[in-house]
Design a protein around this motif. Structure first.
Motif, mmCIF file in Angstrom:
data_model
loop_
_atom_site.group_PDB
_atom_site.id
_atom_site.type_symbol
_atom_site.label_atom_id
_atom_site.label_comp_id
_atom_site.label_asym_id
_atom_site.label_seq_id
_atom_site.Cartn_x
_atom_site.Cartn_y
_atom_site.Cartn_z
ATOM 1 N N VAL A 253 1.250 93.465 52.327
ATOM 2 C CA VAL A 253 1.258 92.159 51.663
ATOM 3 C C VAL A 253 2.622 91.527 51.925
ATOM 4 O O VAL A 253 3.654 92.055 51.494
ATOM 5 N N ILE B 255 5.130 100.526 46.837
ATOM 6 C CA ILE B 255 6.319 99.750 47.202
ATOM 7 C C ILE B 255 7.415 100.689 47.696
ATOM 8 O O ILE B 255 7.722 101.693 47.050
ATOM 9 N N VAL C 260 5.462 96.384 50.869
ATOM 10 C CA VAL C 260 4.474 96.381 49.790
ATOM 11 C C VAL C 260 3.081 96.518 50.403
ATOM 12 O O VAL C 260 2.701 95.734 51.280
ATOM 13 N N LEU D 235 -1.151 100.094 44.401
ATOM 14 C CA LEU D 235 0.001 99.293 44.791
ATOM 15 C C LEU D 235 1.149 100.237 45.104
ATOM 16 O O LEU D 235 1.552 101.035 44.258
ATOM 17 N N TYR E 271 -0.961 87.116 45.160
ATOM 18 C CA TYR E 271 -1.911 88.197 45.408
ATOM 19 C C TYR E 271 -2.309 88.831 44.080
ATOM 20 O O TYR E 271 -1.484 89.412 43.383
ATOM 21 N N CYS F 194 -0.555 89.512 39.206
ATOM 22 C CA CYS F 194 -0.073 89.440 40.591
ATOM 23 C C CYS F 194 1.019 90.489 40.818
ATOM 24 O O CYS F 194 1.632 91.003 39.880
ATOM 25 N N ILE F 195 1.259 90.792 42.077
ATOM 26 C CA ILE F 195 2.262 91.785 42.458
ATOM 27 C C ILE F 195 3.633 91.394 41.930
ATOM 28 O O ILE F 195 4.365 92.239 41.390
ATOM 29 N N ALA F 196 4.002 90.128 42.080
ATOM 30 C CA ALA F 196 5.330 89.682 41.648
ATOM 31 C C ALA F 196 5.550 89.943 40.151
ATOM 32 O O ALA F 196 6.660 90.296 39.728
ATOM 33 N N ARG G 38 3.116 87.626 47.664
ATOM 34 C CA ARG G 38 3.185 88.530 46.515
ATOM 35 C C ARG G 38 3.072 87.827 45.164
ATOM 36 O O ARG G 38 2.640 88.432 44.193
ATOM 37 N N PRO H 207 5.912 89.057 51.853
ATOM 38 C CA PRO H 207 6.669 88.546 50.697
ATOM 39 C C PRO H 207 6.171 87.212 50.159
ATOM 40 O O PRO H 207 6.102 87.021 48.943
#
Length: 84
Positions: free
Chosen positions: A59, A77, A52, A75, A67, A34-36, A64, A61
């Motif tokens: 996407v 940022i 992001v 990706l 996702y 995941c993004i986080a 994240r 917050p």
């Protein structure tokens, strides 16, 4: 799986050295990360993770942490940017 990881403005300092000139690196990551988790892995300060995008789509917050990235994703940022 491989993805493109792009950081902009002050966040480029968090990229591995080989990616800082072009602000992008290719990452080889576990399937479904995941993004986080990527934000944590690269020690990006949460307050600087503002905009992001995955493949050009925003996407929010609150999404994240859930996702999941897929093979070939890009990706990107950006930190908050002040204008004047």
């Amino acid at each position: 799986m491989k993805i493109q990881f792009k950081l902009f403005a002050s966040l480029t300092d968090y990229l591995p050295a080989q990616g800082r000139d072009g602000n992008v690196v290719e990452l080889d990551l576990p399937e479904g990360i995941c993004i986080a988790r990527i934000v944590q892995r690269y020690s990006l300060p949460e307050k600087l993770v503002h905009l992001v995008l995955v493949n050009g789509s925003y996407v929010a917050p609150e999404r994240r942490a859930e996702y999941r990235l897929q093979e070939g994703d890009a990706l990107a940022i950006w930190p908050p940017i002040a204008g004047g």
